[in-house]
Design an enzyme around this catalytic site. Structure first.
Site, mmCIF file in Angstrom:
data_model
loop_
_atom_site.group_PDB
_atom_site.id
_atom_site.type_symbol
_atom_site.label_atom_id
_atom_site.label_comp_id
_atom_site.label_asym_id
_atom_site.label_seq_id
_atom_site.Cartn_x
_atom_site.Cartn_y
_atom_site.Cartn_z
ATOM 1 N N GLY A 465 46.592 46.186 57.785
ATOM 2 C CA GLY A 465 46.446 46.228 59.722
ATOM 3 C C GLY A 465 46.277 44.863 60.189
ATOM 4 N N ILE A 620 43.453 27.798 57.309
ATOM 5 C CA ILE A 620 43.924 29.463 59.221
ATOM 6 C C ILE A 620 45.239 29.923 58.954
ATOM 7 C CG2 ILE A 620 43.476 31.105 60.284
ATOM 8 C CD1 ILE A 620 41.381 30.667 58.695
ATOM 9 N N ASN A 622 47.220 31.975 60.631
ATOM 10 C CA ASN A 622 47.595 32.509 61.313
ATOM 11 C C ASN A 622 46.602 32.596 62.261
ATOM 12 O OD1 ASN A 622 48.719 33.996 63.939
ATOM 13 N ND2 ASN A 622 50.506 34.536 62.329
ATOM 14 N N GLU A 696 36.206 39.688 55.887
ATOM 15 C CA GLU A 696 34.305 39.942 55.390
ATOM 16 C C GLU A 696 33.457 39.673 56.274
ATOM 17 O OE1 GLU A 696 35.948 41.828 51.642
ATOM 18 O OE2 GLU A 696 34.378 42.349 52.809
HETATM 19 MO MO1 MOS Z 1 36.661 45.507 51.650
HETATM 20 S S1 MOS Z 1 34.830 46.397 51.707
HETATM 21 O O1 MOS Z 1 36.650 44.467 50.127
HETATM 22 O O2 MOS Z 1 37.698 46.674 52.347
#
Ligand code: MOS
Length: 730
Positions: A465, A620, A622, A696
């Protein structure tokens, strides 16, 4: 032509998704499919002593009732850091409340559910350890920390001696709760056997991993397992491993000789595919009077299941080892086993929890020193990675602090707690540093240049996603001089060239260079065909340029259709490969998080009212999907700071809020307008595109920025997440 990479291209799969045309695992129309339902233990510890299947087996439409007494024996899967082959009905032992103890198959879902509820299990119950905090004295050292790649402890200098001798100190314990990933799409699997070959449509962050785990467990070659997963409705780590529900679905399909579908309920998502474990972290910081860190000690404990289920150690201290310049640093990781499911990675595993402790402690140190929190971090800026003793490939964290502080208006901050108000409402401003490793793993891709100038390309990667389809399309468009509309990128099928699991923010830096290399290989083949043509006499490949299906050379043009027709080819195929991470550098992304909270002094209500995050994440690919990742990560962090916690009933070891009514996640009124900044810079080392993953990074540091803002608003230091109304009411 302007570069397509970097532009805020709309998701190429956006229309399919909003029209319901994107097919998720549970939605594949597999003819003859029948339905499975899981049965779970109602006790937290003990043994199954009797299973009465007679009523269930006699019910209409029931095809199989599989229990530990009749389940197929599986091969052991010892996959490094985590072993998730258990519990797959291999024995009668019960190690947590909610453990899978049977799978029931029937011709319809209703009938499977009815039969599942008619199953009678009798347990011999043992005393259970249901909470981490009651068992801290049993903490043990992880045996396979980081897959066995390093010790769970590290030391440089002498942190304890330096702490004892220091002028200014912080010594505090921080706690983070169990959290669940709660992706929109629950886990689902459809499995179909054809002889000794199995096809699984499964919601996974790693089709290669699923292929290998299932092959191992069922004792068949990986080539006999095909995994299909073109769309994932969010993973955040809980779809990173192949958990028992997928294995049990394949087992059930083999048993009944028909395709079987299993879709988890939201409640089952809390016990079937991991969670972020609770942590208890002791942090000691010491500085000289000028604010220079002289000692850091971070002793992290994270909650585990009972050890026979495997091992997962939340790596809370890794950022502490490298984030600041300090001569004396000690880090330890310990585990506390309880009767709970095996924990796992959850968005920014390690850093999300660990940086909450470290960056809260840094704020406490800034208060003790009477130094501005940004200034304290600048005085301890690490120009290189002092833990690995390597230079950073790229570190623009200073710019993150500067640009973030400026956009936020940080210079207007009055440092005294409770000093800033809007009428009766208390205003607090807090900040924290963010960091997350920049990962890359081996990946392969193939590209086909077709006669009409369009391109079909693929890699066995995933799109959670996050935008994999879109950014790979952009890379191809630039490399092959083609409009993104004429590119079709396919993924999520294990028959494609292999790619790593999409965890650890790894997809962009791993897969895009492989795609780029495949494009270069295809283009080179095309140019060689042209140069072999007498019409190309006198040209070299440096004279050739591919754009919109035509190869252009000075005074000559070679339409792709003609080149391919002459060569008798339908398409030209190129393959490309990425290797593992380059050595020699420390590879990390960074960021600076700034939060404003408004706290009602009478009601204790805490609202995040403004937010700025500035990030150093390489190039980056996009601007739009990249910004969406930042907004999503910061929103996830707001949940961690103020809302999210899975509560365990100490008596039964059962999760009491295993649904989205009582497990609170941020909704629109909880989230302010989020200002995001990408600090310019390309990583010159990680990959040829200069890009890094950003899944993350944006959630790391959000919780401490908010906790620090709550302290600034109220004078109350909350060291135990989530921060609640009752914490700030005098
Ligand atoms: Mo992530 S916690 O590396 O999907």
């Amino acid at each position: 032509m302007d570069a397509i990479v970097g532009q805020p291209l709309d998701r190429v799969d956006g229309r399919l998704k909003v029209t319901g045309g994107a097919r998720y695992a549970a939605e594949f129309p597999v003819p003859g499919v029948v339905h499975a339902v899981l049965v779970q233990s109602s006790v937290a510890a003990g043994e199954i002593v009797a299973i009465d299947t007679s009523a269930a087996e006699g019910m209409p439409g029931v095809l199989a009732v599989i229990t530990p007494e009749n389940a197929e024996k599986l091969q052991a899967d010892k996959g490094g850091e985590q072993v998730v082959s258990r519990p797959t009905l291999q024995d009668m032992q019960v190690l947590y409340n909610g453990q899978h103890v049977a799978i029931v198959v029937a011709d319809t879902l209703d009938r499977a559910q009815a039969a599942a509820s008619a199953l009678k299990l009798t347990y011999k119950q043992d005393e259970a350890v249901t909470t981490m905090d009651s068992a801290l004295n049993t903490a043990y050292r992880p045996k396979h920390f980081r897959g066995g790649a390093r010790s769970p402890d590290s030391n440089r200098g002498d942190a304890d001696a330096a702490f004892d001798a220091a002028a200014v100190k912080v010594d505090a314990t921080y706690r983070t709760p169990i959290e669940h990933h709660n992706p929109m799409e629950p886990h689902a699997t459809i499995a179909r056997w054809d002889g000794d070959r199995v096809t699984v449509w499964t919601a996974t962050q790693g089709i290669s991993g699923a292929q290998h785990t299932l092959a191992t467990l069922f004792g068949i070659p990986p080539a006999n397992v095909r995994v299909i997963c073109p769309y994932v409705g969010g993973g955040f780590g809980c779809k990173g491993s192949t958990w028992p529900p997928a294995t049990l679905t394949a087992m059930a399909a083999r048993k009944v000789g028909r395709p079987v579908k299993l879709s988890l309920t939201r409640r089952q998502m809390f016990t079937s595919n991991g969670y972020r474990p609770r942590t208890v972290q002791k942090v000691k910081l010491a500085a000289d009077a000028g604010g220079k860190l002289v000692a850091i000690r971070h002793d992290g404990m994270s909650q585990m299941s009972m050890p026979s289920l495997g091992e997962f150690a939340e790596p809370v201290g890794l950022a502490t080892e490298m984030l600041y310049s300090c001569p004396n640093v000690a880090v330890t990781h310990r585990l506390v086993g309880v009767n709970a499911p095996l924990p796992t990675y959850m968005r920014a595993p390690g850093e999300a929890s660990g940086v909450f402790a470290l960056e809260s402690a840094m704020d406490e140190l800034a208060v003790a020193l009477r130094i501005d929190p940004v200034e304290l971090r600048l005085r301890n800026y690490a120009d290189g990675d002092e833990h690995e003793d390597k230079p950073f490939s790229l570190k623009n964290l200073r710019e993150c602090y500067r640009q973030g502080a400026e956009a936020f208006g940080w210079s207007q901050r009055n440092p005294a707690p409770r000093s800033m108000r809007d009428g009766r409402v208390l205003i607090g401003w807090g900040m924290a540093t963010s960091t997350y490793p920049a990962n890359r793993r081996p990946a392969e891709a193939l590209v086909r240049l077709q006669a009409d100038g369009s391109v079909v390309a693929g890699s066995g990667t995933q799109d959670l996603g996050t935008g994999t389809y879109t950014v790979m399309t952009q890379v191809i468009a630039d490399e092959l001089g083609v409009s993104p509309r004429r590119v079709r990128f396919v993924l999520g099928d294990s028959t494609l060239p292999p790619a790593p699991g999409s965890g650890g923010s790894t997809t962009v830096a791993s897969v895009s260079p492989a795609v780029q290399a495949a494009c270069a290989a295809a283009r080179q083949k095309l140019f060689s065909l042209i140069l072999a043509d007498p019409q190309a006499a006198g040209l070299t490949s440096a004279d050739l340029r591919l754009a919109n299906g035509v190869v252009l050379a000075p005074a000559r043009r070679f339409p792709l259709s003609q080149v391919l027709a002459r060569a008798g080819l339908e398409y030209i195929e190129g393959r490309g490969k990425t290797e593992g991470p380059p050595g020699g550098h420390s590879l990390h992304s960074f960021g600076a998080q700034f939060a404003e909270v408004r706290v009602d002094p009478d009601l204790g209500e805490i609202r995040v009212s403004r937010y700025v995050g500035a990030f150093d994440a390489g190039r980056i690919l996009n601007a739009k999907t990249g910004r969406s990742q930042l907004i999503g990560g910061i929103t996830y962090g707001i949940g961690m700071a103020l809302l999210e916690e899975t509560a365990t009933d100490a008596e039964t070891g059962r999760y009491v809020n295993a649904d989205l009514a009582e497990y609170l996640v941020p909704v629109h009124p909880d989230v302010p307008l989020i200002r995001t900044i990408f600090v310019a810079g390309e990583d010159p080392v990680l990959d040829p595109l200069g890009a890094r993953g950003i899944g993350e990074l944006p959630m790391v540091g959000v919780a401490p920025a908010i906790a620090n803002a709550v302290y600034h608003a109220t004078g109350v230091r909350v060291r135990d997440l989530p921060i609640r109304i009752e914490d700030v009411l005098g």
